[in-house]
Write an enzyme that holds these catalytic residues in place. Structure first.
Site, PDB file in Angstrom:
ATOM      1  N   TYR A 173      25.141  33.593  17.234  1.00  0.00           N
ATOM      2  CA  TYR A 173      23.994  33.853  17.995  1.00  0.00           C
ATOM      3  C   TYR A 173      23.457  35.220  17.544  1.00  0.00           C
ATOM      4  CZ  TYR A 173      24.422  29.789  21.242  1.00  0.00           C
ATOM      5  OH  TYR A 173      24.676  28.738  21.799  1.00  0.00           O
TER       6      TYR A 173
ATOM      7  N   LYS B 188      50.153  35.568  42.868  1.00  0.00           N
ATOM      8  CA  LYS B 188      48.629  35.400  43.347  1.00  0.00           C
ATOM      9  C   LYS B 188      48.010  35.086  42.250  1.00  0.00           C
ATOM     10  CE  LYS B 188      48.252  40.573  42.974  1.00  0.00           C
ATOM     11  NZ  LYS B 188      48.493  41.556  43.601  1.00  0.00           N
TER      12      LYS B 188
HETATM   13  C1  LIG Z   1      49.400  42.622  43.012  1.00  0.00           C
HETATM   14  C2  LIG Z   1      50.426  43.407  44.082  1.00  0.00           C
HETATM   15  C3  LIG Z   1      51.398  43.682  43.608  1.00  0.00           C
HETATM   16  C4  LIG Z   1      52.118  43.666  42.065  1.00  0.00           C
HETATM   17  O1  LIG Z   1      51.859  44.456  41.384  1.00  0.00           O
HETATM   18  P1  LIG Z   1      52.144  44.636  39.709  1.00  0.00           P
HETATM   19  O2  LIG Z   1      51.672  45.810  39.331  1.00  0.00           O
HETATM   20  O3  LIG Z   1      51.655  43.467  39.281  1.00  0.00           O
HETATM   21  O4  LIG Z   1      53.605  44.570  40.127  1.00  0.00           O
HETATM   22  C5  LIG Z   1      52.186  44.171  44.785  1.00  0.00           C
HETATM   23  N1  LIG Z   1      51.785  44.484  45.945  1.00  0.00           N
HETATM   24  C6  LIG Z   1      50.575  43.939  46.220  1.00  0.00           C
HETATM   25  C7  LIG Z   1      50.103  44.375  47.551  1.00  0.00           C
HETATM   26  C8  LIG Z   1      49.715  43.489  45.223  1.00  0.00           C
HETATM   27  O5  LIG Z   1      48.353  43.130  45.547  1.00  0.00           O
END
Ligand SMILES: *Cc1c(COP(=O)(O)O)cnc(C)c1O
Length: 809
Positions: free
Chosen positions: A707, A483
């Protein structure tokens, strides 16, 4: 060289079945994805992550007619033309064959081990010996139980010596490697401070590494590591360091100008000072190792001095870049030999984003009659759409190959012709030896870049994936979280590698991310975490599997599918066990089961929940409770449904800290990208954000920078402007000295406020020059803490305008 019957005589076997004529064996195969025409391959059905026996059929379809197997009950009648050799252990048989082959090589074999620097030392020694000796080196990262066997198989009498790397990750592994490699000369590079996973202690690790040298005549090592007492008696020890007893004494190391170091060395009665083109500690130690090897081999200080000055840093191999006209370019223009060509071609065929594949290849060194034949047969096995060759000696290929092939006498001719060659929607491998400077070609066909880049190390990604896999029992499936643009590191580029490495599932946050993957040839199942009604059509069109988290979404999805008379669409049920974000509440199981049973539109494939604090010891009781609540309610749901579902709850920290939460599948996220939130594993950082210095100015005390005059100078200062700002994802809170960056190993701080596209660094106390490369997050964890966030946020915020460059190999 070898026939099936000669191999039968070499390996311990239980029985065999041979049909037809004796086969000539040229290649060893173990992975069907890498076989293109298998007629001369011997397939070893290894049991590793997958059981190789399951791939016999596929190998057979690809032309393989010889197999080494351990499974007794193979139905050989469905492979009428195949030859089989049954052995007790397939890996052992492969190693036995490699060992036999190695023993036919009568010239020196040099074995290299250590935690870091093995590859660099190997490559540099090859560079240094070039011209004097024909050196065989094991291909990069072929240092495992399997890799070493394959590397040794390619050894032949064309070479004067061989450099073989040995890598181990746990006790008991080196003995095997040592008996295969049987080094005449050993090199020990160093021992890392971190990760003793796989070893009870650092001492054990050192002792294990020392086993490589059991039968060697001599070993070369830095004396600052206590390896000497572990070496066998009678072995000649040849050490370097600052001790009286060292054979090669290092008297002094000093920086010399901008990029060099001067190293003063005493050997026998002589003293000499070498100038070497590096300043960082690791490179200096690697150079010293090489220098000591050359002294051991009898080179004079004088001769070595000339050679060392020419050393080059190892450019990373196999860059994957975006090209013009929607092409992808794999740039591997650093060296050219058959082994690295094979690796580059494998990487080319891993790319699924374009169907069409083109190879641009230069002549290679030492192309004698034998190599010419091998090169031809290697190219004949590839399913390429077009080949462009550079170098007249490759002329013979033009008439022999059936692929459309064009020859250019020199690189300049190809460069000139490029404007008339239409490259569109294809993956182009540009592979050449340094002398042919094919990087000019890849530069012309690559898209232009902004000078702040995010380098993505695909080897590190693979390494991290293996690290997590090694923690998991074989029957636990692995879902990789891609993701948010794979936590900032790329979409299909990362997914391609995960698909190649056979993860079971991918997960994206939104449907668009999944569509992008599908459009680039990713065919793994993909779960979508936050679907809504607007994307149902797209889920259907691209076979994306939604997370179902509420009755509202379930009902509307059912209605949507009913209207289209679709049945059995795969979905994933999310249960809220404490996160209180998305998901059905535990008490809703019965009603949920009722709805699911009343329809045939959807078919739940898995059921899952998310741990709130799997990485935090303070909340372990809560995590435990979440796991229990989950199991209890899943069981309830399954009882109502009357069938089992794939269960998953563990994220990265869950994998590291909660083996009881592995269940049927785990969801690996941040750890895959190399961030070790729990500090327990030996992970490699996948992405490196780099920028460059645009300008440096000398300013007086009392002046201000940036700035609102926020950066007040309290002393005369040198201030460097770099090309990264908050629009690139460098948070504004890093201003006023909070952010640390690194220039050639030296830490510097920001000064003044961060601007939109730039920011300023105080480089008063360090060596820095305009156009120098700057590491933006030398320590990601530290950087996140400094502005009160977590590494996840820093990674995903790196703007999409920052070009991603992928490395592999
Ligand atoms: C992002 C996510 C993960 C992965 O989590 P990490 O801590 O990056 O391993 C697993 N399950 C769900 C539902 C997530 O949204």
């Amino acid at each position: 060289m070898y026939t099936l019957t000669s191999i039968l005589a070499i390996i311990d076997h239980q029985r065999y079945r041979f049909v037809g004529l004796d086969l000539e064996i040229v290649d060893l195969a173990y992975d069907t994805r890498k076989i293109r025409h298998g007629g001369q391959s011997l397939f070893f059905a290894l049991r590793s992550i997958r059981d190789g026996h399951q791939f016999i059929g596929e190998a057979y379809r690809k032309g393989v007619r010889a197999f080494v197997v351990s499974q007794a009950d193979i139905d050989t009648s469905i492979y009428p033309e195949a030859n089989f050799i049954w052995v007790e252990q397939v890996m052992a048989a492969l190693q036995q064959l490699a060992q036999y082959h190695r023993m036919q090589f009568k010239k020196p074999v040099i074995g290299i081990t250590g935690s870091n620097g093995k590859t660099v030392v190997k490559e540099w020694l090859t560079q240094l010996l070039l011209g004097d000796k024909r050196v065989y080196q094991s291909p990069k990262s072929y240092n495992s139980q399997l890799g070493v066997a394959l590397a040794l198989w390619n050894l032949n009498d064309d070479y004067d010596c061989a450099l073989i790397e040995a890598g181990i990750s746990q006790e008991g592994e080196m003995e095997n490697l040592a008996s295969m490699i049987r080094p005449d000369l050993g090199i020990f590079t160093n021992i890392g401070v971190a990760h003793a996973s796989g070893f009870p202690s650092k001492q054990h690790k050192l002792a294990e590494k020392a086993k490589l040298f059991a039968q060697a005549e001599a070993v070369i090592f830095p004396s600052r590591y206590p390896i000497a007492p572990l070496l066998p008696d009678g072995l000649l020890q040849f050490s370097f360091g600052d001790k009286e007893t060292d054979d090669v004494r290092i008297l002094q190391i000093e920086r010399e100008g901008r990029a060099h170091a001067a190293v003063r060395v005493a050997y026998q009665q002589e003293v000499a000072t070498f100038s070497i083109p590096f300043q960082d500690k690791a490179s200096i130690e690697n150079v010293l190792t090489c220098l000591t090897v050359l002294l051991y081999m009898g080179y004079s200080l004088e001769a070595i001095s000339q050679k060392l000055a020419l050393l080059r840093p190892l450019e990373m191999r196999l860059q994957l870049k975006t090209g013009k006209n929607n092409c992808s370019i794999i740039d591997d223009t650093y060296s050219n030999d058959l082994a690295s060509l094979q690796i580059a071609l494998d990487f080319l065929f891993q790319q699924q984003q374009h169907r069409k594949k083109t190879l641009i290849l230069s002549d290679m060194e030492g192309l004698d009659a034998k190599l010419r034949g091998k090169l031809l047969s290697l190219l004949q096995k590839q399913e390429l759409d077009r080949i462009l060759l550079v170098g007249e000696r490759l002329q013979y290929l033009v008439s022999e190959l059936t692929t459309p092939t064009q020859l250019y006498a020199q690189t300049e001719d190809l460069l000139f012709a490029l404007k008339d060659i239409a490259f569109t929607d294809e993956t182009i491998l540009v592979k050449g030896s340094r002398a042919y400077h094919l990087e000019d070609v890849s530069q012309q066909i690559a898209a232009k870049s902004h000078e702040t880049v995010l380098e993505i190390n695909l080897n590190a990604l693979e390494h991290n994936l293996q690290t997590f896999r090694s923690l998991l029992p074989a029957d636990v499936k692995l879902m990789a979280m891609v993701k948010a643009f794979s936590y900032g590191s790329g979409s299909y580029e990362v997914a391609n590698l995960l698909q190649f490495n056979k993860v079971d599932y991918l997960t994206v946050a939104f449907a668009d991310e999944g569509v992008e993957l599908r459009q680039h040839g990713i065919n793994l199942p993909i779960m979508v975490l936050s679907p809504d009604e607007q994307v149902f059509e797209s889920l259907l069109a691209h076979q994306l599997e939604p997370e179902i988290y509420s009755f509202r979404i379930l009902k509307s999805f059912i209605a949507f599918l009913e209207a289209r008379q679709i049945t059995d669409f795969p979905v994933h049920i999310k249960i809220d066990t404490g996160m209180h974000r998305l998901g059905f509440m535990p008490e809703e199981m019965e009603r949920l089961a009722g709805l699911l049973q009343a329809t045939d539109t959807v078919r739940p494939k898995s059921v899952f929940s998310h741990l709130v604090a799997s990485g935090s010891a303070a909340h372990d009781a809560f995590t435990e409770e979440q796991i229990q609540v989950f199991l209890q309610h899943v069981t309830q749901l399954e009882e109502h449904l009357g069938y089992r579902l794939v269960r998953h709850i563990a994220n990265t920290s869950g994998i590291v800290r909660w083996p009881s939460a592995y269940l049927d599948m785990v969801r690996l996220g941040i750890g895959l990208y190399g961030v070790d939130m729990d500090g327990q594993l030996d992970l490699e950082m996948v992405s490196t954000l780099k920028t460059t210095i645009t300008q440096i100015k000398a300013l007086k005390a009392g002046e201000t920078v940036g700035y609102d005059r926020k950066g007040v100078l309290y002393r005369d200062s040198r201030i460097a402007t770099v090309k990264i700002g908050y629009a690139d994802g460098y948070n504004r809170r890093f201003g006023q000295g909070v952010g640390k960056m690194m220039i050639a190993g030296q830490t510097v701080h920001t000064v003044g406020s961060i601007c939109m596209d730039m920011c300023m660094l105080d480089v008063t106390d360090v060596l820095a020059h305009e156009e120098d490369e700057v590491l933006v997050f030398p320590d990601l964890m530290q950087a996140a803490h400094a502005i009160g966030t977590i590494p996840y946020e820093l990674l995903v915020n790196i703007s999409s305008r920052v070009k991603r460059v992928y490395f592999y190999g």
